[in-house]
Scaffold this motif. Structure first.
Motif, PDB file in Angstrom:
ATOM      1  N   VAL A  89     106.114  79.822  22.344  1.00  0.00           N
ATOM      2  CA  VAL A  89     106.349  79.963  20.906  1.00  0.00           C
ATOM      3  C   VAL A  89     107.352  78.911  20.440  1.00  0.00           C
ATOM      4  O   VAL A  89     108.422  78.731  21.030  1.00  0.00           O
ATOM      5  CB  VAL A  89     106.873  81.375  20.584  1.00  0.00           C
ATOM      6  N   THR A  90     106.996  78.209  19.378  1.00  0.00           N
ATOM      7  CA  THR A  90     107.908  77.237  18.766  1.00  0.00           C
ATOM      8  C   THR A  90     108.521  77.877  17.536  1.00  0.00           C
ATOM      9  O   THR A  90     107.826  78.115  16.544  1.00  0.00           O
ATOM     10  CB  THR A  90     107.150  75.957  18.362  1.00  0.00           C
ATOM     11  N   CYS A  91     109.792  78.187  17.625  1.00  0.00           N
ATOM     12  CA  CYS A  91     110.434  78.909  16.534  1.00  0.00           C
ATOM     13  C   CYS A  91     111.843  78.370  16.305  1.00  0.00           C
ATOM     14  O   CYS A  91     112.335  77.518  17.050  1.00  0.00           O
ATOM     15  CB  CYS A  91     110.487  80.409  16.834  1.00  0.00           C
ATOM     16  N   TYR A  92     112.465  78.880  15.266  1.00  0.00           N
ATOM     17  CA  TYR A  92     113.854  78.555  14.954  1.00  0.00           C
ATOM     18  C   TYR A  92     114.699  79.786  15.311  1.00  0.00           C
ATOM     19  O   TYR A  92     114.793  80.728  14.526  1.00  0.00           O
ATOM     20  CB  TYR A  92     114.000  78.200  13.470  1.00  0.00           C
ATOM     21  N   PRO A  93     115.290  79.805  16.512  1.00  0.00           N
ATOM     22  CA  PRO A  93     115.951  81.021  17.003  1.00  0.00           C
ATOM     23  C   PRO A  93     117.140  81.466  16.173  1.00  0.00           C
ATOM     24  O   PRO A  93     117.485  82.654  16.170  1.00  0.00           O
ATOM     25  CB  PRO A  93     116.383  80.642  18.429  1.00  0.00           C
ATOM     26  N   ASP A  94     117.792  80.530  15.458  1.00  0.00           N
ATOM     27  CA  ASP A  94     118.980  80.886  14.694  1.00  0.00           C
ATOM     28  C   ASP A  94     118.665  81.248  13.248  1.00  0.00           C
ATOM     29  O   ASP A  94     119.577  81.414  12.433  1.00  0.00           O
ATOM     30  CB  ASP A  94     119.992  79.731  14.734  1.00  0.00           C
ATOM     31  N   LEU A  95     117.381  81.355  12.924  1.00  0.00           N
ATOM     32  CA  LEU A  95     116.969  81.797  11.591  1.00  0.00           C
ATOM     33  C   LEU A  95     116.322  83.166  11.691  1.00  0.00           C
ATOM     34  O   LEU A  95     115.927  83.611  12.772  1.00  0.00           O
ATOM     35  CB  LEU A  95     115.989  80.799  10.966  1.00  0.00           C
ATOM     36  N   SER A  96     116.195  83.834  10.550  1.00  0.00           N
ATOM     37  CA  SER A  96     115.621  85.179  10.541  1.00  0.00           C
ATOM     38  C   SER A  96     114.106  85.136  10.725  1.00  0.00           C
ATOM     39  O   SER A  96     113.467  84.082  10.624  1.00  0.00           O
ATOM     40  CB  SER A  96     115.948  85.877   9.214  1.00  0.00           C
ATOM     41  N   VAL A  97     113.539  86.305  10.983  1.00  0.00           N
ATOM     42  CA  VAL A  97     112.087  86.423  11.098  1.00  0.00           C
ATOM     43  C   VAL A  97     111.423  85.973   9.797  1.00  0.00           C
ATOM     44  O   VAL A  97     110.451  85.210   9.806  1.00  0.00           O
ATOM     45  CB  VAL A  97     111.705  87.882  11.425  1.00  0.00           C
ATOM     46  N   THR A  98     111.955  86.408   8.673  1.00  0.00           N
ATOM     47  CA  THR A  98     111.397  86.012   7.372  1.00  0.00           C
ATOM     48  C   THR A  98     111.383  84.498   7.218  1.00  0.00           C
ATOM     49  O   THR A  98     110.376  83.909   6.796  1.00  0.00           O
ATOM     50  CB  THR A  98     112.219  86.635   6.221  1.00  0.00           C
ATOM     51  N   GLU A  99     112.486  83.852   7.563  1.00  0.00           N
ATOM     52  CA  GLU A  99     112.572  82.401   7.425  1.00  0.00           C
ATOM     53  C   GLU A  99     111.567  81.694   8.321  1.00  0.00           C
ATOM     54  O   GLU A  99     110.979  80.674   7.936  1.00  0.00           O
ATOM     55  CB  GLU A  99     114.002  81.933   7.739  1.00  0.00           C
ATOM     56  N   ASN A 100     111.358  82.229   9.526  1.00  0.00           N
ATOM     57  CA  ASN A 100     110.375  81.645  10.418  1.00  0.00           C
ATOM     58  C   ASN A 100     108.955  81.823   9.892  1.00  0.00           C
ATOM     59  O   ASN A 100     108.131  80.911   9.985  1.00  0.00           O
ATOM     60  CB  ASN A 100     110.493  82.269  11.813  1.00  0.00           C
ATOM     61  N   ILE A 101     108.657  82.981   9.326  1.00  0.00           N
ATOM     62  CA  ILE A 101     107.311  83.244   8.815  1.00  0.00           C
ATOM     63  C   ILE A 101     106.964  82.307   7.665  1.00  0.00           C
ATOM     64  O   ILE A 101     105.858  81.766   7.587  1.00  0.00           O
ATOM     65  CB  ILE A 101     107.178  84.719   8.372  1.00  0.00           C
ATOM     66  N   PHE A 102     107.917  82.071   6.765  1.00  0.00           N
ATOM     67  CA  PHE A 102     107.628  81.299   5.550  1.00  0.00           C
ATOM     68  C   PHE A 102     108.128  79.854   5.617  1.00  0.00           C
ATOM     69  O   PHE A 102     108.148  79.169   4.594  1.00  0.00           O
ATOM     70  CB  PHE A 102     108.217  82.009   4.330  1.00  0.00           C
ATOM     71  N   MET A 103     108.511  79.397   6.831  1.00  0.00           N
ATOM     72  CA  MET A 103     108.966  78.023   6.968  1.00  0.00           C
ATOM     73  C   MET A 103     107.874  77.045   6.520  1.00  0.00           C
ATOM     74  O   MET A 103     106.754  77.059   7.019  1.00  0.00           O
ATOM     75  CB  MET A 103     109.348  77.745   8.424  1.00  0.00           C
ATOM     76  N   GLY A 104     108.196  76.208   5.536  1.00  0.00           N
ATOM     77  CA  GLY A 104     107.248  75.218   5.040  1.00  0.00           C
ATOM     78  C   GLY A 104     106.406  75.677   3.877  1.00  0.00           C
ATOM     79  O   GLY A 104     105.746  74.862   3.223  1.00  0.00           O
ATOM     80  N   HIS A 105     106.399  76.976   3.587  1.00  0.00           N
ATOM     81  CA  HIS A 105     105.675  77.475   2.409  1.00  0.00           C
ATOM     82  C   HIS A 105     106.450  78.649   1.785  1.00  0.00           C
ATOM     83  O   HIS A 105     105.921  79.731   1.571  1.00  0.00           O
ATOM     84  CB  HIS A 105     104.239  77.866   2.750  1.00  0.00           C
ATOM     85  N   GLU A 106     107.725  78.388   1.523  1.00  0.00           N
ATOM     86  CA  GLU A 106     108.609  79.405   0.982  1.00  0.00           C
ATOM     87  C   GLU A 106     108.156  79.832  -0.416  1.00  0.00           C
ATOM     88  O   GLU A 106     107.579  79.051  -1.176  1.00  0.00           O
ATOM     89  CB  GLU A 106     110.052  78.878   0.912  1.00  0.00           C
ATOM     90  N   LYS A 107     108.429  81.072  -0.738  1.00  0.00           N
ATOM     91  CA  LYS A 107     108.151  81.582  -2.087  1.00  0.00           C
ATOM     92  C   LYS A 107     109.353  81.275  -2.982  1.00  0.00           C
ATOM     93  O   LYS A 107     110.498  81.517  -2.583  1.00  0.00           O
ATOM     94  CB  LYS A 107     107.893  83.095  -2.043  1.00  0.00           C
ATOM     95  N   VAL A 108     109.106  80.749  -4.176  1.00  0.00           N
ATOM     96  CA  VAL A 108     110.204  80.368  -5.080  1.00  0.00           C
ATOM     97  C   VAL A 108     110.006  81.000  -6.456  1.00  0.00           C
ATOM     98  O   VAL A 108     108.878  81.302  -6.874  1.00  0.00           O
ATOM     99  CB  VAL A 108     110.303  78.826  -5.224  1.00  0.00           C
ATOM    100  N   HIS A 109     111.132  81.216  -7.168  1.00  0.00           N
ATOM    101  CA  HIS A 109     111.077  81.670  -8.559  1.00  0.00           C
ATOM    102  C   HIS A 109     110.465  80.562  -9.409  1.00  0.00           C
ATOM    103  O   HIS A 109     110.839  79.389  -9.290  1.00  0.00           O
ATOM    104  CB  HIS A 109     112.486  81.988  -9.071  1.00  0.00           C
ATOM    105  N   LYS A 110     109.531  80.919 -10.279  1.00  0.00           N
ATOM    106  CA  LYS A 110     108.862  79.907 -11.103  1.00  0.00           C
ATOM    107  C   LYS A 110     109.838  79.205 -12.046  1.00  0.00           C
ATOM    108  O   LYS A 110     109.724  78.013 -12.300  1.00  0.00           O
ATOM    109  CB  LYS A 110     107.735  80.562 -11.897  1.00  0.00           C
ATOM    110  N   ARG A 111     110.816  79.962 -12.556  1.00  0.00           N
ATOM    111  CA  ARG A 111     111.706  79.382 -13.562  1.00  0.00           C
ATOM    112  C   ARG A 111     112.843  78.598 -12.923  1.00  0.00           C
ATOM    113  O   ARG A 111     113.094  77.449 -13.278  1.00  0.00           O
ATOM    114  CB  ARG A 111     112.274  80.492 -14.464  1.00  0.00           C
ATOM    115  N   THR A 112     113.517  79.186 -11.942  1.00  0.00           N
ATOM    116  CA  THR A 112     114.706  78.540 -11.362  1.00  0.00           C
ATOM    117  C   THR A 112     114.356  77.639 -10.181  1.00  0.00           C
ATOM    118  O   THR A 112     115.177  76.801  -9.793  1.00  0.00           O
ATOM    119  CB  THR A 112     115.696  79.604 -10.874  1.00  0.00           C
ATOM    120  N   ARG A 113     113.159  77.802  -9.595  1.00  0.00           N
ATOM    121  CA  ARG A 113     112.729  77.051  -8.418  1.00  0.00           C
ATOM    122  C   ARG A 113     113.599  77.329  -7.200  1.00  0.00           C
ATOM    123  O   ARG A 113     113.613  76.565  -6.241  1.00  0.00           O
ATOM    124  CB  ARG A 113     112.700  75.532  -8.681  1.00  0.00           C
ATOM    125  N   ARG A 114     114.336  78.433  -7.262  1.00  0.00           N
ATOM    126  CA  ARG A 114     115.119  78.854  -6.090  1.00  0.00           C
ATOM    127  C   ARG A 114     114.265  79.772  -5.216  1.00  0.00           C
ATOM    128  O   ARG A 114     113.322  80.410  -5.689  1.00  0.00           O
ATOM    129  CB  ARG A 114     116.392  79.575  -6.525  1.00  0.00           C
TER     130      ARG A 114
END
Length: 507
Positions: A89-114
């Motif tokens: 498995v190629t993962c980022y061990p120091d990041l959370s499960v959520t961050e690993n799942i959405f790495m490269g296709h993160e969900k962002v707020h449409k208005r703030t882009r955060r």
């Protein structure tokens, strides 16, 4: 709509001096688990990289839902819903499960882009629950087991709405229980319409999951069959290119003197009351479910994690083994379960790995005799049939089966009587397994005492003179060669009671 969600026709891929794929074909239906099998070097890894857009084929065509497609890179394959899950498995061990799942296709707020952390955590948790995970989306990836990390990788694939998932040797590092969990997940994905390419060396994976199997050999497509249409022997012939008339070439050897004996051996929290004897010329199988304490017993015998009670006898004399060097001086060698981390120096040459335990004997006045070292390593590499251009090739360039043969050759440089083999065929293909079994049988016939630790019951039954079964750190059965069956082993491994003490004779 095409019958196949994914189809590869006459795919050829050539690298300098090597034809990695030679006009291979493959067809995959939606809602199907299709096994892909072949020896190491058959072209499976290149095949994955072509499907996922890492490599572009030199010839042939890829069709997705009946339409011809060309992948200029991995993102093109990902956009069509193709994802791969690898053995390591190629993962980022120091990041959370959520961050690993959405790495490269993160969900962002449409208005703030955060980044929309709330939505991502919610969606990650939903995916984990769908897969039956027993951990939280906010957990750190590095805190998870290998099996749990694989579940995260599957969740990551589903988060991109994957329609085709490639699973590359996903059960190689899993326990039986973890493998069953993965089987359940794969079947649920299949039933939801996801198509799965399941790559494995293990026949039990294929029989448990797949409806069809395709075989590659020497970079070529050999054929595709319904799993219920091809016999085990015919499948081996397709993979190896020859009939393996005797997969377990066990030689009958007269049992000699006692080499090793344990009485009441124990290590708090790991195993207790381990008593057995091993004789010259004997192959003693040690089995049980993963977690039964087998590896810990081996490590105690080799001085890696010494026991804290009981007694070890070598050729009838009591010994206290405190470290591996002392174990080897007493004539005990150990082939570890993880050859890459514990058995080899991957960035070294084959020859240097083989002679590593015997540098003292190859030196004069503190200087290594390089010519003699090369001669010894060449002889031993040939003895165990390592397939390589030269003993000066890096071990990292070899297939898994040939890496394992190098570890065997390494053991033979030392003056040993007892060889402990912990999962000696783990992660190697059927052709390499046959070669390794021949090496084991030859070693026993030469007078070595072999302690064979394995989770594969056909291997234990086919190669052992006697079998010891462990459960939860204790011996629950000792079976003679004529008594050993899969049913007897499973009963002792799953529901067996502690074996009654029995007298141990030195003869």
């Amino acid at each position: 709509m095409s019958e196949f969600i994914l189809e590869l026709r006459a795919i050829t891929k050539t690298f300098p001096g090597v034809k990695a794929l030679d006009r291979v074909n493959f067809q995959l239906r939606s809602g199907e688990i299709h096994a892909l099998m072949g020896e190491n070097g058959a072209g499976k890894s290149t095949f994955i990289k072509v499907i996922t857009g890492v490599h572009r084929p030199d010839e042939g065509e890829i069709r997705y839902n009946g339409e011809r497609v060309e992948f200029k890179g991995p993102n093109d394959a990902k956009k069509l819903g193709i994802a791969a899950i690898y053995q390591h498995v190629t993962c980022y061990p120091d990041l959370s499960v959520t961050e690993n799942i959405f790495m490269g296709h993160e969900k962002v707020h449409k208005r703030t882009r955060r980044i929309n952390w709330r939505e991502m955590h919610h969606e990650a948790q939903r995916l984990l629950e769908r897969l039956g995970a027993d951990f939280d989306a906010k957990a750190m990836m590095g805190s998870l087991s290998v099996a749990q990390q694989q579940i995260v990788e599957i969740a990551k694939a589903l988060s991109t709405d994957a329609k085709v998932i490639i699973m590359d040797e996903p059960t190689a590092a899993l326990t039986q229980r973890e493998s069953e969990q993965l089987y359940t997940i794969a079947e649920a994905l299949r039933d939801s319409g996801v198509a799965i390419i399941f790559i494995s060396h293990r026949f039990e994976d294929m029989y448990r999951l797949a409806s069809r199997v395709t075989v590659f050999r020497d970079a070529k497509y050999i054929g595709s069959w319904g799993v219920d249409e091809i016999t085990n022997d015919a499948l081996i012939v397709a993979m190896v290119g020859r009939e393996v008339t005797q997969l377990f070439p066990k030689k009958e050897v007269r049992r000699g003197e006692e080499l090793l004996r344990t009485e009441g051996l124990g290590r708090t929290g790991y195993f207790a009351d381990i008593s057995f004897a091993l004789h010259r010329g004997e192959i003693l199988g040690l089995t049980g479910l993963v977690g039964a304490g087998r590896t810990e017993v081996c490590q105690a015998l080799f001085g890696i994690e010494p026991c804290d009670r009981g007694q070890i006898f070598v050729k009838g004399s009591p010994v206290a083994i405190r470290d591996p060097l002392q174990a080897m001086q007493l004539g005990i060698g150990y082939l570890p379960e993880d050859r890459q981390k514990q058995g080899l120096v991957l960035d070294w040459e084959i020859g240097r790995n083989i002679t590593l335990p015997s540098l003292g004997g190859l030196s004069r006045r503190g200087w290594l005799d390089v010519g003699r070292e090369d001669a010894v390593s060449q002889t031993l590499a040939e003895k165990v049939s390592v397939k390589a251009r030269s003993i000066h090739d890096l071990v990292s360039s070899l297939s898994g089966g040939n890496q394992q043969k190098v570890v065997f050759a390494k053991l033979l440089t030392a003056d040993l009587d007892v060889i402990i083999l912990d999962e000696p065929t783990k992660g190697v293909d059927v052709g390499a397994k046959s070669s390794i079994y021949e090496i084991i049988s030859d070693l026993a016939s030469q007078g070595y005492g072999i302690l064979l630790v394995s989770s594969e019951m056909p291997e234990v039954i086919g190669m052992s003179d006697r079998v010891i079964v462990m459960k939860e750190g204790r011996i629950t059965a000792e079976l003679q060669r004529g008594q050993v069956t899969q049913e007897a082993i499973l009963e002792a491994a799953m529901s067996g009671n502690e074996a009654k003490p029995h007298p141990i004779h030195a003869g």
